[in-house]
Write a protein that holds these residues in place. Structure first.
Motif, short mmCIF file in Angstrom:
data_model
loop_
_atom_site.label_atom_id
_atom_site.label_comp_id
_atom_site.label_asym_id
_atom_site.label_seq_id
_atom_site.Cartn_x
_atom_site.Cartn_y
_atom_site.Cartn_z
N SER A 1 54.85 -1.20 -37.69
CA SER A 1 53.43 -0.87 -37.55
C SER A 1 52.61 -2.12 -37.25
CB SER A 1 52.91 -0.18 -38.82
OG SER A 1 53.06 -1.02 -39.95
N MET A 2 52.98 -3.24 -37.85
CA MET A 2 52.26 -4.48 -37.56
C MET A 2 52.42 -4.87 -36.09
SD MET A 2 52.73 -8.26 -39.20
CE MET A 2 54.24 -8.49 -38.23
N GLY A 3 53.63 -4.75 -35.56
CA GLY A 3 53.85 -5.09 -34.15
C GLY A 3 53.08 -4.20 -33.21
N SER A 4 53.05 -2.92 -33.48
CA SER A 4 52.33 -1.99 -32.61
C SER A 4 50.82 -2.20 -32.68
CB SER A 4 52.68 -0.54 -33.00
OG SER A 4 52.03 0.37 -32.16
N ILE A 5 50.29 -2.36 -33.89
CA ILE A 5 48.85 -2.57 -34.04
C ILE A 5 48.44 -3.90 -33.42
CG2 ILE A 5 46.98 -2.90 -35.70
CD1 ILE A 5 48.56 -1.02 -37.58
N LEU A 6 49.28 -4.90 -33.55
CA LEU A 6 48.98 -6.20 -32.95
C LEU A 6 48.89 -6.09 -31.43
CD1 LEU A 6 48.60 -9.12 -34.02
CD2 LEU A 6 50.99 -9.52 -33.43
N ALA A 7 49.79 -5.32 -30.83
CA ALA A 7 49.79 -5.16 -29.37
C ALA A 7 48.62 -4.32 -28.89
CB ALA A 7 51.11 -4.52 -28.92
N ILE A 8 48.26 -3.29 -29.65
CA ILE A 8 47.22 -2.35 -29.21
C ILE A 8 45.83 -2.79 -29.65
CG2 ILE A 8 46.37 0.01 -29.54
CD1 ILE A 8 49.33 0.89 -29.55
N GLY A 9 45.72 -3.30 -30.88
CA GLY A 9 44.41 -3.68 -31.41
C GLY A 9 44.05 -5.13 -31.23
N ARG A 10 45.02 -6.00 -31.00
CA ARG A 10 44.81 -7.44 -30.79
C ARG A 10 44.05 -8.10 -31.93
NH1 ARG A 10 46.59 -8.93 -25.67
NH2 ARG A 10 48.09 -7.29 -25.15
N ASP A 11 44.35 -7.70 -33.15
CA ASP A 11 43.74 -8.32 -34.32
C ASP A 11 44.82 -8.54 -35.37
OD1 ASP A 11 42.35 -8.53 -36.97
OD2 ASP A 11 40.59 -8.39 -35.67
N GLY A 12 45.18 -9.80 -35.56
CA GLY A 12 46.25 -10.12 -36.49
C GLY A 12 45.93 -9.77 -37.92
N TRP A 13 44.65 -9.95 -38.32
CA TRP A 13 44.28 -9.61 -39.69
C TRP A 13 44.45 -8.12 -39.96
CZ3 TRP A 13 44.61 -13.64 -42.35
CH2 TRP A 13 44.03 -14.85 -42.00
N LEU A 14 43.97 -7.29 -39.04
CA LEU A 14 44.11 -5.85 -39.22
C LEU A 14 45.57 -5.44 -39.19
CD1 LEU A 14 42.84 -3.05 -39.50
CD2 LEU A 14 42.74 -2.93 -37.01
N ALA A 15 46.37 -6.03 -38.30
CA ALA A 15 47.78 -5.70 -38.21
C ALA A 15 48.50 -6.02 -39.52
CB ALA A 15 48.43 -6.45 -37.04
N GLY A 16 48.22 -7.19 -40.07
CA GLY A 16 48.85 -7.54 -41.35
C GLY A 16 48.40 -6.66 -42.48
N PHE A 17 47.09 -6.37 -42.51
CA PHE A 17 46.57 -5.51 -43.58
C PHE A 17 47.20 -4.12 -43.52
CE2 PHE A 17 43.61 -2.09 -44.65
CZ PHE A 17 43.35 -2.36 -45.98
N MET A 18 47.25 -3.53 -42.32
CA MET A 18 47.79 -2.18 -42.20
C MET A 18 49.28 -2.15 -42.49
SD MET A 18 45.37 -0.09 -41.72
CE MET A 18 46.30 1.38 -41.26
N GLY A 19 50.00 -3.22 -42.13
CA GLY A 19 51.42 -3.27 -42.46
C GLY A 19 51.66 -3.19 -43.95
N VAL A 20 50.84 -3.93 -44.71
CA VAL A 20 50.95 -3.90 -46.17
C VAL A 20 50.44 -2.57 -46.73
CG1 VAL A 20 50.13 -4.96 -48.31
CG2 VAL A 20 50.80 -6.40 -46.39
N ALA A 21 49.28 -2.11 -46.22
CA ALA A 21 48.67 -0.89 -46.75
C ALA A 21 49.55 0.33 -46.51
CB ALA A 21 47.30 -0.67 -46.11
N LEU A 22 50.28 0.33 -45.39
CA LEU A 22 51.09 1.50 -45.05
C LEU A 22 52.20 1.72 -46.05
CD1 LEU A 22 51.48 3.74 -42.97
CD2 LEU A 22 52.92 2.18 -41.65
#
Length: 445
Positions: free
Chosen positions: A368-389
């Protein structure tokens, strides 16, 4: 001046009073965002029940029939096209051309934005509520707050309303603080960063609490099989994150091309209907689990992961990438983060099926972190969602290492957004309004 005297200097006291003065409006806006999210979610659920349960029952057909998604999503495309073409405001910003936070829209535009979003979400389009619902929150906040506090600048209102809605959607003020830190830090207005984030964090906290009370906030899973950092985590996690990012980047590369191809039809009723039919075909192939925004479907996918083979999971990930690409390119209104969560989870589960002895939480978080990073281009959000998921904070250190090589892959690739869009004259696109500035802002300039 002594330390105690400095701590209570007039400048610091007035700053504290200024922060407290904006806290009450910020909390009210945040609570409004939670209620707004609930209202949009309830309306979209009503559309879902109507189209996927009541109508098939009335006409005596099986809603599980393979061809039914083509009918539902084709009609959704037709409806959204009519909204864009004829309703004032034309459904707001085209989500394919707009970042998460956009300039405020006039009040008269917001009903059309809400209607286009509700139809898209309820029918099963592969987009989340993010960008349009933030536009609605910003527009309502701008209209209401400037009536009682006319000297408040547009910038603070945009930040507060955006934070309130982000906190409500993701169920945590941390998500809003992380997303807005980069935006706020780039504005050179002086003062401490947390002074500028004080009111937005208050709004995000109120939004998150309200959304949790109403049952519409993002809820993390409880996958507790992660045993702690180990060097093998990198051996497994980095390839999963990179593959998820590459699969998502395929959609980012294709989306602008499809957008321009569909805009050869100047009437939005045509290109949204075509997009809806394409989405219906993808839904017929991938099944109901690959439809809708992806939040609830991600939980279902994780709980049923053992029923699917590696190829089935990989296929669902790629179908969701295609569905997100078509949804964004075809003029539907919505955001891309929640579908990215499903895409990354599917890639992660596919990777875990190859290495079943590895941590399931790690695989899902990395994907999920890899996909969000590619689509959303925000490392903070990608890391947060990876943990939150996965609901396990102990996975964060290794996830922050995995994100580094993944970002090297992502940073030079195209983003999933249409830049410098040229819109056909009959497409009913609402151009960004020129924001008005207060006299105080004019003097500052």
């Amino acid at each position: 001046m002594t330390v105690d005297a400095a701590a209570h200097s007039p400048d610091k006291t007035s700053r504290a009073r200024k922060l407290l003065r904006v806290t009450v409006p910020a909390v009210i806006i945040g609570a409004m965002c939670g209620v707004l999210l609930w209202a949009i979610d309830e309306a979209a659920h009503g559309v879902t029940v109507f189209m996927w349960e009541l109508v098939p029952d009335w006409i005596g057909i099986d809603p599980e029939a393979r061809w039914w998604p083509i009918v539902v999503l084709g009609l959704a495309g037709l409806s959204v096209g009519v909204i864009i073409r004829y309703i004032p405001g034309h459904g707001g910003y085209d989500s394919a051309t707009t970042e998460l936070v956009a300039p405020p829209l006039p009040l008269k535009v917001l009903p059309g934005v809400a209607l286009a979003l509700i139809v898209s979400l309820g029918a099963g389009v592969s987009l989340g509520p993010e960008s349009p619902i933030i536009s609605i929150a910003v527009g309502l906040s701008m209209w209401g707050l400037l009536k009682i506090m006319p000297n408040v600048g547009h910038g603070p209102v945009i930040l507060i309303a955006s934070a309130g809605m982000i906190g409500a959607m993701f169920g945590s003020p941390v998500a809003a603080a992380l997303l807005l830190t980069e935006l706020v830090a780039g504005v050179k207005t002086g003062g401490l960063l947390w002074d500028r984030l004080f009111a937005p964090v208050a709004a995000a906290s109120a939004g998150a609490l309200t959304a949790h009370w109403l049952g519409v906030a993002f809820s993390p899973s409880d996958i507790s099989d992660y045993a702690g950092p180990h060097w093998m985590d990198l051996v497994i996690g980095i390839p999963i994150a990179v593959v998820a990012a590459l699969g998502s980047l395929a959609g980012a590369w294709l989306m602008p091309k499809l957008w321009h191809l569909l805009r050869r039809f100047p009437n939005p009723i045509v290109f949204t209907t075509l997009g809806g039919i394409m989405l219906g075909v993808l839904g017929a192939i991938g099944g109901p689990i690959t439809l809708f925004k992806g939040a609830e479907q991600t939980g279902e996918l994780v709980s049923r992961a053992g029923e699917f083979s590696f190829w089935a999971l990989l296929g669902m990930a790629l179908i969701k990438v295609a569905a997100l690409t078509v949804s964004a390119a075809a003029g539907f209104r919505g955001g891309r983060i929640f579908p990215a969560v499903f895409i990354g989870a599917a890639f992660g589960l596919a990777g875990h099926s190859l290495f079943p002895e590895s941590s399931l939480a790690l695989a899902i978080a990395a994907g999920s972190m890899g996909s969000i990073l590619a689509i959303g281009r925000d490392g903070w959000l990608a890391g947060f969602m990876g943990v939150a998921l996965v609901g396990d904070i102990t996975i964060l250190p290794v996830l922050m290492v995995i994100i580094l090589p993944t970002w090297l892959v992502v940073t030079s690739a195209p983003a999933m957004i249409v830049e410098h869009a040229v819109v056909p004259p009959n497409a009913g696109h609402q151009p960004p309004p020129e924001p008005e500035i207060t006299p105080e802002e004019a003097r500052e300039k």
